[in-house]
Enzyme design. Sequence first.
Site, PDB file in Angstrom:
ATOM      1  N   LYS A 249       0.779  -1.177  -0.019  1.00 29.79           N
ATOM      2  CA  LYS A 249       0.275  -0.132  -0.023  1.00 29.79           C
ATOM      3  C   LYS A 249       0.980   1.331   0.093  1.00 29.79           C
ATOM      4  O   LYS A 249       0.512   2.080  -0.594  1.00 29.79           O
ATOM      5  CB  LYS A 249      -0.889   0.088   1.249  1.00 29.79           C
ATOM      6  CG  LYS A 249      -1.795  -1.043   0.901  1.00 29.79           C
ATOM      7  CD  LYS A 249      -2.748  -1.377   2.309  1.00 29.79           C
ATOM      8  CE  LYS A 249      -3.439  -2.824   1.972  1.00 29.79           C
ATOM      9  NZ  LYS A 249      -4.410  -3.082   3.066  1.00 29.79           N
TER      10      LYS A 249
ATOM     11  N   GLN B 281      -4.897  -2.283   9.348  1.00 28.83           N
ATOM     12  CA  GLN B 281      -4.857  -3.561   8.428  1.00 28.83           C
ATOM     13  C   GLN B 281      -5.311  -4.787   9.305  1.00 28.83           C
ATOM     14  O   GLN B 281      -5.126  -4.740  10.460  1.00 28.83           O
ATOM     15  CB  GLN B 281      -3.266  -3.978   8.296  1.00 28.83           C
ATOM     16  CG  GLN B 281      -2.807  -5.186   7.485  1.00 28.83           C
ATOM     17  CD  GLN B 281      -3.238  -4.842   5.999  1.00 28.83           C
ATOM     18  OE1 GLN B 281      -3.063  -3.920   5.343  1.00 28.83           O
ATOM     19  NE2 GLN B 281      -4.114  -6.195   5.557  1.00 28.83           N
TER      20      GLN B 281
ATOM     21  N   ASP C 203     -11.409   1.865   3.433  1.00 30.97           N
ATOM     22  CA  ASP C 203     -11.703   0.370   2.911  1.00 30.97           C
ATOM     23  C   ASP C 203     -13.224   0.296   2.554  1.00 30.97           C
ATOM     24  O   ASP C 203     -13.549  -0.974   2.130  1.00 30.97           O
ATOM     25  CB  ASP C 203     -11.424  -0.327   4.228  1.00 30.97           C
ATOM     26  CG  ASP C 203     -10.144  -1.330   3.988  1.00 30.97           C
ATOM     27  OD1 ASP C 203      -9.699  -1.206   2.900  1.00 30.97           O
ATOM     28  OD2 ASP C 203      -9.620  -1.327   5.167  1.00 30.97           O
TER      29      ASP C 203
END
Length: 283
Positions: free
Chosen positions: A51, A95, A118
């Site tokens: 990322k 995460q 997300d």
Amino acid sequence: MIISGKELSARLKEDMRGEVSTFPEKYGRVPHLVVILVGDDSASASYVKGKAKASEFVGIRNTTVHRPATIPEEELLDLIRSLNADDTVDGILVQLPLPDHISEARVIETISKEKDVDGFHPLNVAALWQKQPCTLPCTPKGIIKMLKFAGVEIKGKRAVVIGRSNIVGLPVAKLLLDENATVTIAHSRTGNLPSVTREADILVVAIGKPRFVTADMVSDGAVVIDVGVNRDPETGKLCGDVDFDAVASKASVITPVPGGVGPMTICCLMENTIECFLRKVAR
Ligand code: NAP
């Protein structure tokens, strides 16, 4: 035909890089994504690195915040609250998975909806199911982009999604429904799964079991999207949920693992970060 998520994501990231390069002049800064990594799991660390690398390419400012696996839940939530309040931060991602003593649901609902890159926040999920403007979850969004890139007509097709997780299965099914496919969601209790999957014009597999889908489960000419990321028990190499070599000879279109859905997920994360930034600067 093999859909290369690697190639498509490279093209899309190139376009985003051009767009982001105009932001300092237009808005005085670039988007800022903060990724929180809890613990030292090697797979999570490698996703976080991916990322950061994509952000660097696109020109998005990336801050990775690393905390030990022993961090108390309340301390992690306080960190998220401080990032919610920080005007220089546009996107926040924690995460997953998290250590057992931390509730993923609490973490997800603590991230402000506006910074939820997300698309996991309950308000974003509700908006998706109500067809309201929202941040789409990255993997399902990437899958629809891949299907369109490959010229697959979704409207009127029979789609079968194996898997009903909040992160992949359910939102993929919803997005396919929104594209006017007729959707069946299969899961671990589905009886006679091969008879269900053989009905699919478009088969999306998100189970997490190496090479679970075999050629006899797929009809001739089906489009097969493999979301799974597993270690092959024999070779230790990355593999999907689909027995690629056997299924590729029957499918009209198929995605590989690695190099399929995975790169598209990161690409859509970049897109979501830019969208959150633009919504903020427009306010
Ligand atoms: P998950 O939460 O564990 O969900 C797995 C789903 O598969 C569940 O709905 C489960 O059914 C179903 N399932 C399990 N065994 C089955 C069987 N024998 N027959 C039919 N269905 C079965 O997993 P997830 O988070 O959705 O992830 C799925 C896979 O996608 C994993 O390999 C993950 O690493 C990968 N993934 C990849 C990306 C990417 O960017 N490429 C992103 C996210 C996830 P029940 O609901 O009945 O238990």
